[in-house]
Design a protein around this motif. Structure first.
Motif, PDB file in Angstrom:
ATOM      1  N   PRO A 151       0.993  -1.024  -0.018  1.00 42.85           N
ATOM      2  CA  PRO A 151      -0.074   0.049  -0.286  1.00 42.85           C
ATOM      3  C   PRO A 151       0.978   1.307   0.026  1.00 42.85           C
ATOM      4  O   PRO A 151       1.689   1.372   0.819  1.00 42.85           O
ATOM      5  N   LEU A 152       0.779   2.182  -1.018  1.00 44.40           N
ATOM      6  CA  LEU A 152       1.559   3.296  -0.932  1.00 44.40           C
ATOM      7  C   LEU A 152       0.484   4.470  -0.944  1.00 44.40           C
ATOM      8  O   LEU A 152      -0.441   4.980  -1.349  1.00 44.40           O
ATOM      9  N   HIS A 153       0.764   5.184   0.328  1.00 42.21           N
ATOM     10  CA  HIS A 153       0.141   6.308   0.834  1.00 42.21           C
ATOM     11  C   HIS A 153       0.263   7.276  -0.384  1.00 42.21           C
ATOM     12  O   HIS A 153       1.197   7.674  -0.807  1.00 42.21           O
ATOM     13  N   GLY A 154      -0.938   7.889  -0.772  1.00 43.43           N
ATOM     14  CA  GLY A 154      -0.933   9.068  -1.604  1.00 43.43           C
ATOM     15  C   GLY A 154      -0.268   8.789  -3.109  1.00 43.43           C
ATOM     16  O   GLY A 154       0.035   9.270  -4.087  1.00 43.43           O
ATOM     17  N   GLY A 155      -0.622   7.348  -3.372  1.00 41.45           N
ATOM     18  CA  GLY A 155      -0.105   6.478  -4.639  1.00 41.45           C
ATOM     19  C   GLY A 155       1.542   6.511  -4.583  1.00 41.45           C
ATOM     20  O   GLY A 155       1.852   6.378  -5.876  1.00 41.45           O
ATOM     21  N   GLY A 156       2.043   6.931  -3.632  1.00 37.53           N
ATOM     22  CA  GLY A 156       3.476   6.546  -3.681  1.00 37.53           C
ATOM     23  C   GLY A 156       4.268   8.099  -4.272  1.00 37.53           C
ATOM     24  O   GLY A 156       5.367   7.850  -4.805  1.00 37.53           O
ATOM     25  N   ALA A 157       3.630   8.993  -4.569  1.00 37.29           N
ATOM     26  CA  ALA A 157       4.060  10.346  -5.251  1.00 37.29           C
ATOM     27  C   ALA A 157       5.121  10.950  -4.579  1.00 37.29           C
ATOM     28  O   ALA A 157       6.142  11.579  -4.881  1.00 37.29           O
ATOM     29  N   THR A 193      13.920  10.264  -4.916  1.00 35.51           N
ATOM     30  CA  THR A 193      13.177   9.069  -5.626  1.00 35.51           C
ATOM     31  C   THR A 193      11.978   9.003  -5.217  1.00 35.51           C
ATOM     32  O   THR A 193      11.494   8.967  -3.949  1.00 35.51           O
ATOM     33  N   SER A 194      10.810   8.865  -6.013  1.00 32.74           N
ATOM     34  CA  SER A 194       9.392   8.655  -5.411  1.00 32.74           C
ATOM     35  C   SER A 194       9.545   7.506  -4.957  1.00 32.74           C
ATOM     36  O   SER A 194       9.991   6.440  -5.193  1.00 32.74           O
ATOM     37  N   ILE A 195       8.567   7.350  -3.908  1.00 30.95           N
ATOM     38  CA  ILE A 195       8.066   6.018  -3.132  1.00 30.95           C
ATOM     39  C   ILE A 195       7.636   4.916  -4.342  1.00 30.95           C
ATOM     40  O   ILE A 195       8.147   3.802  -4.238  1.00 30.95           O
ATOM     41  N   ARG A 196       6.776   5.401  -5.092  1.00 33.64           N
ATOM     42  CA  ARG A 196       6.576   4.225  -6.322  1.00 33.64           C
ATOM     43  C   ARG A 196       7.737   3.848  -7.033  1.00 33.64           C
ATOM     44  O   ARG A 196       7.710   2.707  -7.164  1.00 33.64           O
ATOM     45  N   GLU A 197       8.720   4.661  -7.090  1.00 31.03           N
ATOM     46  CA  GLU A 197       9.836   4.129  -8.018  1.00 31.03           C
ATOM     47  C   GLU A 197      10.694   3.210  -7.258  1.00 31.03           C
ATOM     48  O   GLU A 197      11.167   2.222  -7.532  1.00 31.03           O
ATOM     49  N   VAL A 198      10.624   3.473  -5.913  1.00 30.36           N
ATOM     50  CA  VAL A 198      11.493   2.482  -5.025  1.00 30.36           C
ATOM     51  C   VAL A 198      10.795   1.007  -5.015  1.00 30.36           C
ATOM     52  O   VAL A 198      11.465   0.038  -5.083  1.00 30.36           O
TER      53      VAL A 198
END
Length: 198
Positions: A151-157, A193-198
């Motif tokens: 689960p990524l808070h805020g879409g991982g942005a 780096t964005s959390i989504r990229e990580v």
């Protein structure tokens, strides 16, 4: 080399007086910004008051040649790009405010030529093996291994700067070996780096 855990300043000083280390690298802190909103005074007791007492006591010991405080990049608040060392301090939690308090104390001491020679290192978000599982990198690895979505808070942005503990260790070594005392060093990658990229 030895690792000891303790929270009594006098006992710690007794141990250090036996060991007589030339360099003290202080990682000790009451951490976790989100948790610091409850019982905030505990964070100041540990991160500012207790460390001030320790530093003053260490400054009276001839064997201490350098005190290195491991600070936090959270002192700069939310920023779009890695902050330079001269960026304004904008703590956004009691945790980061308590860390700022001790950093500012150390800088005042250095500016007045008082206390043991010191440096402050403010690393970005460190990661390594053995890290607590609520952190994004180990949580993502575990989720991948068991086939679950993370689960990524805020879409991982949200964008953050990640730093491996080995790179922080190299930075600490460089500071201890040759940095002029009284300086602050921010340590992290040149771009977040964005959390989504990580």
């Amino acid at each position: 080399r030895a690792f000891h855990v303790g929270n009594e300043t006098d006992l710690l000083l007794e141990y250090l007086d036996k060991l007589t280390p030339e360099v003290i690298i202080n990682f000790a802190a009451q951490g976790e910004g989100a948790a610091s909103w409850k019982h905030s005074w505990r964070f100041f007791d540990t991160n500012a008051t207790a460390l001030t007492r320790l530093y003053e006591a260490l400054s009276e010991r001839d064997y201490v040649q350098r005190f290195v405080q491991i600070g936090t990049s959270e002192l700069y608040g939310s920023v779009e790009h890695p902050a330079p060392e001269i960026a304004p301090i904008r703590p956004s939690s009691p945790y980061s405010a308590s860390k700022a308090a001790f950093d500012l104390y150390l800088l005042a001491m250095a500016q007045q030529g008082r206390g043991a020679p010191m440096n402050i290192i403010r690393p970005s978000n460190c990661y390594c093996s053995g890290q607590l599982l609520h952190r994004i990198i180990p949580r993502a690895i575990v989720a991948g291994l068991i086939g679950r979505k993370v689960p990524l808070h805020g879409g991982g942005a949200a964008r953050k700067s990640y730093l491996h503990a080995r790179d922080l260790a190299r930075a600490i070594h460089l500071v201890v070996e040759g940095a002029p005392p009284g300086q602050v060093y921010n340590v992290g990658p040149p771009e977040p780096t964005s959390i989504r990229e990580v």
